[in-house]
Design a protein around this motif. Sequence first.
Motif, PDB file in Angstrom:
ATOM      1  N   SER A  65       6.332  13.564   1.556  1.00 51.90           N
ATOM      2  CA  SER A  65       7.203  13.575   0.513  1.00 51.90           C
ATOM      3  C   SER A  65       8.449  12.601   0.901  1.00 51.90           C
ATOM      4  O   SER A  65       8.977  13.073   1.948  1.00 51.90           O
ATOM      5  N   ASN A  66       8.955  11.947  -0.093  1.00 51.39           N
ATOM      6  CA  ASN A  66      10.179  11.270   0.100  1.00 51.39           C
ATOM      7  C   ASN A  66      11.450  12.323   0.196  1.00 51.39           C
ATOM      8  O   ASN A  66      12.463  12.239   0.725  1.00 51.39           O
ATOM      9  N   THR A  67      11.242  13.551  -0.659  1.00 55.57           N
ATOM     10  CA  THR A  67      12.296  14.434  -0.507  1.00 55.57           C
ATOM     11  C   THR A  67      12.289  15.075   0.742  1.00 55.57           C
ATOM     12  O   THR A  67      13.500  15.220   1.239  1.00 55.57           O
ATOM     13  N   PHE A  68      11.300  15.515   1.255  1.00 50.43           N
ATOM     14  CA  PHE A  68      11.333  16.075   2.657  1.00 50.43           C
ATOM     15  C   PHE A  68      11.787  15.096   3.663  1.00 50.43           C
ATOM     16  O   PHE A  68      12.496  15.506   4.520  1.00 50.43           O
ATOM     17  N   LYS A  69      11.300  13.755   3.519  1.00 55.94           N
ATOM     18  CA  LYS A  69      12.065  12.899   4.504  1.00 55.94           C
ATOM     19  C   LYS A  69      13.463  12.799   4.714  1.00 55.94           C
ATOM     20  O   LYS A  69      14.156  12.679   5.440  1.00 55.94           O
ATOM     21  N   LYS A  70      14.037  12.577   3.305  1.00 58.33           N
ATOM     22  CA  LYS A  70      15.573  12.824   3.113  1.00 58.33           C
ATOM     23  C   LYS A  70      16.201  14.052   3.567  1.00 58.33           C
ATOM     24  O   LYS A  70      17.088  13.932   4.311  1.00 58.33           O
ATOM     25  N   MET A  71      15.493  15.076   3.265  1.00 58.52           N
ATOM     26  CA  MET A  71      15.979  16.625   3.768  1.00 58.52           C
ATOM     27  C   MET A  71      15.878  16.421   5.156  1.00 58.52           C
ATOM     28  O   MET A  71      16.895  17.093   6.061  1.00 58.52           O
ATOM     29  N   ASN A  72      15.044  15.985   5.823  1.00 57.09           N
ATOM     30  CA  ASN A  72      14.892  15.974   7.489  1.00 57.09           C
ATOM     31  C   ASN A  72      15.545  15.024   8.146  1.00 57.09           C
ATOM     32  O   ASN A  72      15.594  15.113   9.133  1.00 57.09           O
ATOM     33  N   GLU A  73      16.213  14.206   7.479  1.00 57.99           N
ATOM     34  CA  GLU A  73      16.982  13.039   8.052  1.00 57.99           C
ATOM     35  C   GLU A  73      18.261  13.612   8.939  1.00 57.99           C
ATOM     36  O   GLU A  73      19.059  14.674   8.263  1.00 57.99           O
ATOM     37  N   PRO A  74      18.467  13.247  10.040  1.00 60.37           N
ATOM     38  CA  PRO A  74      19.981  13.596  10.687  1.00 60.37           C
ATOM     39  C   PRO A  74      20.928  13.559   9.689  1.00 60.37           C
ATOM     40  O   PRO A  74      21.196  12.099   9.164  1.00 60.37           O
ATOM     41  N   GLN A  75      21.885  14.260   9.381  1.00 64.83           N
ATOM     42  CA  GLN A  75      22.997  14.100   8.375  1.00 64.83           C
ATOM     43  C   GLN A  75      24.345  13.661   9.205  1.00 64.83           C
ATOM     44  O   GLN A  75      24.746  14.305  10.282  1.00 64.83           O
ATOM     45  N   GLN A  76      24.884  12.670   8.823  1.00 62.75           N
ATOM     46  CA  GLN A  76      26.318  12.238   9.030  1.00 62.75           C
ATOM     47  C   GLN A  76      27.257  13.108   8.600  1.00 62.75           C
ATOM     48  O   GLN A  76      27.400  12.936   7.263  1.00 62.75           O
ATOM     49  N   ASN A  77      27.991  13.796   9.305  1.00 58.76           N
ATOM     50  CA  ASN A  77      28.937  15.194   8.693  1.00 58.76           C
ATOM     51  C   ASN A  77      30.373  14.727   9.509  1.00 58.76           C
ATOM     52  O   ASN A  77      30.606  15.280  10.588  1.00 58.76           O
ATOM     53  N   PRO A  78      30.928  13.846   8.877  1.00 58.99           N
ATOM     54  CA  PRO A  78      32.372  13.701   9.717  1.00 58.99           C
ATOM     55  C   PRO A  78      33.234  14.717   9.951  1.00 58.99           C
ATOM     56  O   PRO A  78      34.272  14.590  10.718  1.00 58.99           O
ATOM     57  N   ASP A  79      33.240  15.907   9.001  1.00 62.77           N
ATOM     58  CA  ASP A  79      34.188  16.908   9.070  1.00 62.77           C
ATOM     59  C   ASP A  79      33.479  18.045  10.109  1.00 62.77           C
ATOM     60  O   ASP A  79      34.259  19.092  10.296  1.00 62.77           O
ATOM     61  N   ALA A  80      32.218  17.942  10.685  1.00 61.12           N
ATOM     62  CA  ALA A  80      31.794  18.781  11.357  1.00 61.12           C
ATOM     63  C   ALA A  80      32.192  18.673  12.906  1.00 61.12           C
ATOM     64  O   ALA A  80      32.451  17.578  13.413  1.00 61.12           O
TER      65      ALA A  80
ATOM     66  N   ALA B   8      14.537  21.107  -7.005  1.00 62.27           N
ATOM     67  CA  ALA B   8      14.185  20.424  -8.345  1.00 62.27           C
ATOM     68  C   ALA B   8      13.481  19.076  -7.742  1.00 62.27           C
ATOM     69  O   ALA B   8      12.573  18.614  -8.546  1.00 62.27           O
ATOM     70  N   GLN B   9      13.929  18.261  -6.787  1.00 58.49           N
ATOM     71  CA  GLN B   9      13.235  17.308  -6.202  1.00 58.49           C
ATOM     72  C   GLN B   9      11.802  17.520  -5.833  1.00 58.49           C
ATOM     73  O   GLN B   9      10.876  16.595  -6.046  1.00 58.49           O
ATOM     74  N   LEU B  10      11.589  18.495  -5.119  1.00 57.28           N
ATOM     75  CA  LEU B  10      10.330  18.855  -4.541  1.00 57.28           C
ATOM     76  C   LEU B  10       9.220  19.062  -5.750  1.00 57.28           C
ATOM     77  O   LEU B  10       8.089  18.477  -5.784  1.00 57.28           O
ATOM     78  N   ASN B  11      10.018  19.514  -6.713  1.00 58.84           N
ATOM     79  CA  ASN B  11       9.135  20.084  -7.858  1.00 58.84           C
ATOM     80  C   ASN B  11       8.763  18.626  -8.739  1.00 58.84           C
ATOM     81  O   ASN B  11       7.864  18.220  -9.297  1.00 58.84           O
ATOM     82  N   LYS B  12       9.823  17.767  -8.902  1.00 57.39           N
ATOM     83  CA  LYS B  12       9.617  16.585  -9.443  1.00 57.39           C
ATOM     84  C   LYS B  12       8.661  15.732  -9.010  1.00 57.39           C
ATOM     85  O   LYS B  12       7.874  14.886  -9.459  1.00 57.39           O
ATOM     86  N   GLU B  13       8.616  15.614  -7.552  1.00 55.86           N
ATOM     87  CA  GLU B  13       7.773  14.869  -6.773  1.00 55.86           C
ATOM     88  C   GLU B  13       6.414  15.328  -6.603  1.00 55.86           C
ATOM     89  O   GLU B  13       5.686  14.707  -6.163  1.00 55.86           O
ATOM     90  N   GLN B  14       6.270  16.609  -6.916  1.00 54.68           N
ATOM     91  CA  GLN B  14       5.040  17.546  -6.706  1.00 54.68           C
ATOM     92  C   GLN B  14       4.598  17.242  -5.415  1.00 54.68           C
ATOM     93  O   GLN B  14       3.304  16.979  -4.978  1.00 54.68           O
ATOM     94  N   ALA B  15       5.576  17.883  -4.514  1.00 51.95           N
ATOM     95  CA  ALA B  15       5.170  17.856  -3.256  1.00 51.95           C
ATOM     96  C   ALA B  15       4.267  18.770  -2.921  1.00 51.95           C
ATOM     97  O   ALA B  15       3.524  18.760  -1.709  1.00 51.95           O
TER      98      ALA B  15
END
Length: 227
Positions: free
Chosen positions: A32-47, A164-171
């Motif tokens: 699912s696109n939602t999972f792929k987005k969730m699982n992408e390394p996130q850029q967090n400039p404050d971390a 909400a996105q997982l349910n919307k996408e019917q993952a």
Amino acid sequence: MILKNYFIAITLLLLTFATVSCGQNTGSLIQSNTFKKMNEPQQNPDAQPKQIDTAIFAAGCFWCVEGQFQYLEGVQGVKSGYIGGTLANPTYEQVCTGLTGHAEAVRVIYDPSVVSYDELLAAFFVSHDPTQLNRQGNDIGTQYRSAIFPQNESQKEKAQYYIAQLNKEQAYTHPVVTTIEGKGPFYDAEAYHDDYFNRNPENSYCQLVVKPKIEKFKKVFANKLKH
């Protein structure tokens, strides 16, 4: 002897059923696109390096969940415990009755400069089947519910968004029933629960339920595991 062997066979059959029925329903999820987005390394400039944060998840038996999250790069510690109930300092035996309102949960200490909360949510949704209400396989009761306990507003917003996105996408073939609950208090489980799978690898539950979950988890997150 025949009767004894019969009961052993039935027990193994039930445990095998538990392995299948509470296994992670990841087939459509990881595509699912939602999972792929969730699982992408996130850029967090404050971390900042060496900064630590806390996440708390309930996803069925905490032996299973602890055993999986321990492998993720950036996770510095995982502690099993109880959260979401009304009784102060509950024991394992009390929580197992399902009458205290607590869920078996894990507190994840992590470095957000290495692994983001989004990625931990991805791991959470892979670690169990979030479409099962108040159970994981043959582990039945509110103490085994699927729940997220955000520790701040940002975590809460992300949890709400992805559900909400997982349910919307019917993952999944069924709706996600994961609840978003208050932040605590979190009560540490008894010490014998710590690192349970690694210390009790020959335990039948560990062999038939925990081990297959960990193996599947490691395949999904092969590029995110500790070296």
